[in-house]
Every structure is written in C-alpha cells, then in structure tokens.
Design an enzyme around this catalytic site. Structure first.
Site, short mmCIF file in Angstrom:
data_model
loop_
_atom_site.label_atom_id
_atom_site.label_comp_id
_atom_site.label_asym_id
_atom_site.label_seq_id
_atom_site.Cartn_x
_atom_site.Cartn_y
_atom_site.Cartn_z
N HIS A 47 26.81 24.47 -33.07
CA HIS A 47 26.97 26.24 -33.41
C HIS A 47 27.84 26.80 -32.23
O HIS A 47 27.77 26.21 -31.29
CB HIS A 47 25.49 26.72 -33.18
N TYR A 53 25.49 32.01 -34.85
CA TYR A 53 24.04 32.74 -34.85
C TYR A 53 24.45 34.18 -35.33
O TYR A 53 25.18 35.15 -34.60
CB TYR A 53 23.20 32.68 -33.87
N HIS A 66 28.88 21.52 -40.06
CA HIS A 66 27.79 20.62 -39.57
C HIS A 66 28.10 19.23 -39.78
O HIS A 66 28.57 18.29 -39.01
CB HIS A 66 26.47 20.78 -39.63
N HIS A 108 28.95 26.72 -43.60
CA HIS A 108 28.17 26.49 -42.24
C HIS A 108 27.77 25.07 -42.22
O HIS A 108 27.66 24.13 -41.52
CB HIS A 108 27.07 27.38 -42.02
N GLU A 109 26.63 24.79 -43.16
CA GLU A 109 26.15 23.42 -43.28
C GLU A 109 27.05 22.26 -43.46
O GLU A 109 27.12 21.41 -43.00
CB GLU A 109 25.00 23.34 -44.62
ZN LIG Z 1 23.87 25.68 -38.22
#
Ligand SMILES: [Zn+2]
Length: 303
Positions: free
Chosen positions: A193, A242, A187, A183-184
């Site tokens: 997101h 999320y 980015h 996930h990071e």
């Molecule tokens: Zn994030």
C-alpha cells in the site's frame, strides 16, 4: 511471429509453448531481471499469514458504492486485504518473487456477470496498454493466479509466491470498480500500500483516535532499508493508497493529506506513479503514452 502471438493474446488463445514465451520477452521490452526479483514481505508481520475468513466476507456484504471507504479496506486481513497462505505449520515467507519477464498466467474461476467479467478484463487491458506486464491465459504453467469470487472479501498475496495463488474478488463488492481489480492485481504483481511507505508521515497525517480498535496495525510503516520506491515520489493518486476513511470507527477521517486539493483512495485507474513503479520493478522500457485522447485522459485525471 510476434504479431501472431499478440493476436493470440488479444483473443485469449492459449500460448503454444516456450518459443512463444521467448518471443514475448523480446517483444514486451523486459530485460532479464537476474537476481533482483525478490520482494521483501517482512514489514507485513505475522498477521499477513493465514486463511480466508468468512467474517471478512460478511463485513463486505454491507458495502455499496456510496460508502466512503473502499471494499478492500473492510477485511480483517493484514492492512485490510493482504493474505498469504502459511507455509507448513508455522512457516512464514519473508520474501516473494517477481513474475519472470512480467508474464502472469491467470484464470478467472469465480462467478461473475458479463459486466463484472468485463470489469476484470478492462483492468487487465489497462496493464497491457500502460505497462509491460502480460496477463496470459493459464495453460498449465507452474505459477499462476486464480481469480475467485468467494465470500471472503477482497484480498491477494503480494508478489509471486509459487504455484497456484488466489486473488479473491468477492461478488458483489470487489468488482464494482475497475480500480479495486487493479489494486488487488497490483498486490499480486508485487506492490504494497502507498500509505505504508516509510516516509508517509511527511505527506499524510494518520488520526489514530478515529481508527477502529484492533486495526491500528493496518497503518504500520515499512522499514526504509527494506523497501524500494523505484525513485517514484509519494503518490496521493496511487490506486494503492487507502481512502481517507479506511478503518474509521466513528465516520471521521483516519488519514488526511497534508496538502489541499488531493483526494485519497481513488479506484478509477492506475496513476502515472503506479505505472512508473510497475515498469521500474519489471525493468520495462515502455514509454508513457503521450498523444491521442487515451493518453490525455489518463494523464489529466491521474497525472
Ligand atoms: Zn490492498
């Protein structure tokens, strides 16, 4: 020569020079991206710019794997985990860039156990297996990622911002699940997101009554004109979505799918949609894995 380079990459040896990079570009199937390499950051707003905060680290120190929310949903940064260093006194960037040819130099400088280190390496291996991105050992390149373990939570910039840029994976907390690392890094690759997509209200309900005061901004939507979904439909399985309890103040759901049978916030692996979007952003012609148990597992779980 190409075979020798793959062997170098696999073993973590530094690259020898420009010739190697040119050979990788040819070998990883990425076309020249020309002027299309900008990433619009405008929907993030001013709260995305600032400095790492100890408060976010303290909040994360209460997290463990039994928590219904993901660790990157506990920070006080924009949308929980987006942090872009400010330019000068008041300057904000309204765009960042893609990584040329999908090559991302990186160095792991944080303190991790062997197991945690392996978790980071497995995440990188997933990108190498499923996409054209290539995380190469930092060897003096101008732009690169430094993976840090500061007590400031899980966070990253979006896209390539120029020079050294940090991806923070607090230990413990952000290295328990491979999906948090994926996930990071996603980015840093250039993605936002999933639930901030402009059309998300067609797919999920946001329950503002259950959101912590002051965290409502984390549920903003992007402007349809300024984002690019690369033709991939809304993806409940995205590793960038999320969880259902993100920023809950009362233990109730803050975000609920409009259809049954889906779970939000998985952090096990890249979804098929994640892979498609990465490969579309980077003009990669890599084919989806089909045969073999690896492809079957990936498609079966995250398809
Ligand atoms: Zn994030």
């Amino acid at each position: 020569m190409v075979v020798a380079i793959w062997a170098d990459l696999a073993q973590g040896f530094p690259l020898d020079g420009d010739d190697d990079i040119v050979a990788i570009e040819a070998a990883n199937g990425i076309d020249d991206m020309g002027d299309e390499d900008k990433i619009d950051l405008s929907h993030l707003g001013p709260e995305a710019y600032g400095a790492p905060s100890k408060e976010s680290g303290d909040a994360l120190s209460t997290w463990d794997e039994s928590s219904p929310m993901n660790p990157e949903e506990m920070g006080e940064y924009a949308e929980g985990d987006i942090l872009i260093p400010q330019l000068g006194r008041n300057g904000m960037r309204d765009e960042s860039m893609r990584w040329p040819s999908g090559i991302i130099p990186y160095v792991i400088e944080g303190r991790y156990s062997q197991e945690q280190h392996d978790t980071i390496k497995k995440a990188i291996a997933d990108y190498h297996r499923l996409t054209c991105l290539r995380f190469v050992p930092y060897n003096g390149q101008k732009d690169y990622i430094s993976i840090q373990s500061g007590n400031t939570g899980c966070w990253s910039s979006v896209g390539r911002i120029g020079g050294r840029q940090e991806v923070n994976l607090q230990n413990p907390g952000c290295v328990s699940k491979k999906g948090t690392v994926l996930h990071e890094l996603l980015h840093a690759v250039g993605f936002m997101h999933e639930q901030s997509r402009h059309e998300r209200d067609d797919y999920v309900d946001v329950r503002y009554d259950n959101i912590k005061a002051g965290s409502e901004n984390n549920f903003k939507k992007a402007d349809a004109k300024r984002t690019n979904d690369f033709g991939v439909p809304y993806d409940y399985n995205s590793v960038m979505h999320y969880s259902e309890y993100a920023f809950s103040k009362n233990g109730r759901k803050t975000i609920e799918p409009k259809v049954g049978g889906v779970t939000l916030g998985q952090r096990e692996g890249l979804s098929r949609g994640d892979v498609k979007k990465v490969n579309a952003m980077y003009n990669c012609h890599k084919e989806e894995p089909e045969g073999g148990w690896m492809g079957a597992v990936w498609q079966g779980f995250f398809g």
